[in-house]
Design a protein around this motif. Structure first.
Motif, short mmCIF file in Angstrom:
data_model
loop_
_atom_site.label_atom_id
_atom_site.label_comp_id
_atom_site.label_asym_id
_atom_site.label_seq_id
_atom_site.Cartn_x
_atom_site.Cartn_y
_atom_site.Cartn_z
N UNK A 74 -5.83 -7.14 -15.16
CA UNK A 74 -4.05 -6.75 -14.38
C UNK A 74 -4.21 -4.59 -15.21
N UNK A 75 -5.26 -3.94 -15.16
CA UNK A 75 -5.27 -2.52 -15.30
C UNK A 75 -5.26 -2.28 -14.41
N UNK A 76 -6.01 -2.78 -13.27
CA UNK A 76 -5.40 -2.43 -11.84
C UNK A 76 -4.77 -2.85 -10.56
N UNK A 77 -4.14 -2.19 -9.71
CA UNK A 77 -3.19 -3.43 -9.31
C UNK A 77 -4.10 -4.05 -8.21
N UNK A 78 -3.43 -5.06 -8.30
CA UNK A 78 -3.70 -6.72 -7.67
C UNK A 78 -4.09 -5.92 -5.91
N UNK A 79 -5.24 -6.90 -5.22
CA UNK A 79 -5.34 -6.29 -3.88
C UNK A 79 -4.40 -8.02 -3.33
N UNK A 80 -3.68 -6.70 -2.60
CA UNK A 80 -2.56 -7.53 -1.82
C UNK A 80 -2.92 -7.39 0.15
N UNK A 81 -3.04 -7.68 1.30
CA UNK A 81 -3.60 -8.42 2.29
C UNK A 81 -2.22 -8.99 3.30
N UNK A 82 -2.24 -8.44 4.16
CA UNK A 82 -1.61 -8.84 5.36
C UNK A 82 -1.84 -9.71 6.54
N UNK A 83 -1.07 -11.01 6.63
CA UNK A 83 -2.07 -11.45 7.95
C UNK A 83 -1.30 -11.38 9.17
N UNK A 84 -0.26 -11.56 9.15
CA UNK A 84 0.90 -11.36 10.57
C UNK A 84 0.89 -10.07 10.90
N UNK A 85 1.48 -9.47 11.57
CA UNK A 85 1.43 -8.11 12.60
C UNK A 85 2.96 -7.47 11.47
N UNK A 86 3.18 -6.20 11.42
CA UNK A 86 4.22 -5.91 10.82
C UNK A 86 3.49 -4.50 11.27
#
Length: 607
Positions: A74-86
């Protein structure tokens, strides 16, 4: 095997997620892989909006997100991805910006909740967006938000006793076993990921939407329970003009003379010339005042006249016609006897030489400070700390040398041409001519920072005439103010300002091609395109540094002057370079072409 701090954190995250989202009605969290889990798939049943391929804004009630807890978490922020359009300021091409909500002490539950709030437009940041287009659109359509008002706070669900399972097809199944639920979820998730990973860039968004439209999730959207129930009819008439279309329209307007701006950009003159010239002048004045009376004494010592040095310490402006004290008279006698062997002629020649060298030292000090800070300003304007240091060194060194030469020549001219019968106007003219050499030295330094014959010539002329006006006005300014210190400060400040204006203004006349930022963090700025190679990227090694745009590659593209044509070459940037709405690897630029990289849009201009 002893558990590391990271493994303990991963285990704690999983236990908290199991507890917090077990009975959640609007969020389903599924761990992927093996324990301790480093990847989670999150399904949100909340309102969000997206753009279709025509630019129409539509509502979507189901969103698929993946969270990866990488090796530095947790030193650096997690990678977050979205698969549906936004369509959202903090989402772009599958990426989610959580920089504003992330902290090392933030729990994974908090991140999941906050992303859900972002999807609903209950939370969004337009000041540092991932998508500048969406941010601009959002600011213009604030009245539509939030598009969902579901309270995702886990406190509503953690104490519930009933198992509420929302599968990806939107159907509840209270009798289904936990294993079967998880397996079904994982199978559906894999299906979604396989669909999305095979798609690329803009086509992927359209294809993903077609996929969502064909699932049974959308058929059950009306049952999800958003407190604000948006439908497609709420967004009738709400459209967004895509960047490619806007760029093509702008390009056509510029070429037809409907858009664009004047050749002279006074903001650039202010930022690159006037302001930094003034700062340099003030710093130069401070140093010259500190040196003050010791200047000629120091020069006398350097030139090998220690006893004459004592004379200047006692009377910096000593001349033989003045009444002297007994102490000063003794010092003069010693200097005459020991330094010049009782030769009054040699002593007078030495004093003339000391005055010339002293004037040169003062001029070098003043010029070097103006050159130093204008060099810094050049680097700062182009966004590079590394270049600021290099340009400052160039400005300082060249201005120091030419400043000394100009001061020496100016004093020589002043002593040769001036006589007791010379009028004020003539003396002012002589001073102005001497100072113009110093100003030309500063202009030379700035012109050599990025050499171009025409730009070099204009910088030299600009610095010269700016300093000439300052030198010409100096004596008249000194008469206005009773204090010598105030008059010198004002005179030097005016000279620094005029050198800065001269260099900055005439550089504008010299420019043959330039890039103007029409969208992004540096909107309104103008960058010269130099002869030879002009590199653009996010690191300080480039000619133009767009360090604030996180989507610009370290070395994004080059503009190379080939003959009389400017050619843009993409340097293998991940997100590519878009010219007039089309992704290019190499293209010849024309006046009015629009270049889009990351969240920044640039307008290419030529004379």
């Amino acid at each position: 095997m002893a558990m590391t701090a990271r493994m303990r954190r991963l285990t704690h995250d999983y236990q908290q997620i199991e507890r917090d989202f077990k009975n959640h009605k609007n969020i389903v969290v599924t761990p992927l892989g093996i324990e301790p889990y480093e990847k989670y798939h999150v399904t949100y049943y909340v309102n969000g909006i997206y753009l279709d391929d025509t630019g129409k804004v539509n509502v979507l009630n189901t969103h698929e997100v993946e969270i990866i807890l990488h090796a530095e978490y947790p030193t650096y922020k997690p990678i977050c991805k979205i698969f549906t359009p936004i369509w959202h300021p903090n989402f772009r091409e599958g990426q989610i910006c959580i920089g504003d909500i992330w902290g090392a002490g933030e729990s994974l539950t908090d991140i999941i909740i906050n992303i859900g709030d972002m999807i609903q437009y209950k939370s969004w940041n337009s000041s540092s967006p991932l998508s500048a287009d969406a941010a601009r659109w959002a600011l213009e359509n604030k009245s539509l938000f939030p598009v969902g008002n579901v309270n995702l706070n886990i406190s509503e669900y953690v104490n519930g006793s009933a198992d509420v399972d929302i599968t990806l097809d939107g159907e509840k199944n209270d009798n289904q076993s936990t294993v079967e639920k998880t397996q079904n979820n994982e199978n559906n998730i894999v299906s979604v990921m396989q669909q999305t990973q095979s798609l690329e860039t803009n086509e992927s968004l359209v294809a993903q939407q077609k996929y969502v439209n064909n699932t049974s999730i959308e058929k059950e959207q009306s049952q999800i329970g958003n407190d604000i129930d948006f439908s497609e009819s709420d967004f009738v008439g709400v459209t967004y003009v895509p960047s490619a279309q806007r760029m093509q329209q702008m390009s056509q307007q510029i070429r037809s003379g409907q858009a664009g701006g004047g050749q002279i950009n006074l903001k650039v003159v202010l930022e690159k010339g006037l302001a930094w010239g003034a700062i340099g002048a003030i710093v130069g004045f401070i140093f010259s005042e500190l040196l003050g009376q010791n200047c000629e004494s120091f020069v006398a010592n350097v030139l090998g006249h220690p006893f004459l040095s004592q004379v200047y310490k006692l009377a910096p402006n000593y001349d033989f016609s003045s009444t002297v004290s007994s102490g000063l008279e003794t010092a003069v006698s010693n200097a005459l006897e020991y330094d010049f062997h009782n030769s009054l002629e040699l002593m007078l020649d030495a004093m003339i030489q000391i005055t010339r060298v002293g004037t040169g030292v003062w001029s070098a000090l003043f010029a070097s400070m103006v050159g130093l800070f204008m060099g810094i300003g050049e680097g700062v304007y182009y966004g590079s700390k590394e270049n600021a240091k290099k340009y400052a060194l160039i400005g300082f060194a060249i201005s120091l040398v030419i400043g000394f030469i100009s001061g020496d020549i100016a004093q020589l001219m002043y002593s040769k041409l001036q006589s007791s019968s010379s009028g004020e106007l003539f003396r002012a003219l002589i001073r102005g001519l001497g100072w113009s050499i110093m100003g030309a030295g500063v202009g030379t330094a700035i012109g050599l920072i990025k050499f171009d014959v025409k730009r070099f010539a204009f910088c030299l002329i600009g610095g010269g005439w700016g300093a000439f006006i300052g030198g010409f006005m100096f004596d008249f300014i000194c008469k206005v103010f009773p204090s010598d210190v105030v008059s010198r400060l004002f005179g030097i400040l005016v000279t620094g300002l005029l050198i800065g204006i001269g260099v900055g203004l005439l550089e504008q006349f010299a420019k043959a091609a330039w890039l103007k930022v029409t969208r992004g963090e540096f909107e309104g700025k103008e960058f010269l395109v130099f002869n030879g190679l002009t590199s653009v990227g996010s690191t300080g090694k480039n000619s133009i540094v767009l360090f604030k745009d996180k989507l610009v590659a370290p070395h994004h593209f080059d503009i190379n002057l080939e003959g009389s044509k400017y050619v843009l070459i993409d340097c293998g940037s991940p997100m590519g370079t878009i010219v007039n709405g089309k992704r290019v690897d190499r293209v010849m630029l024309k006046n009015g072409d629009t270049i889009s990289i990351g969240n920044t849009m640039l307008l290419f201009n030529t004379k």
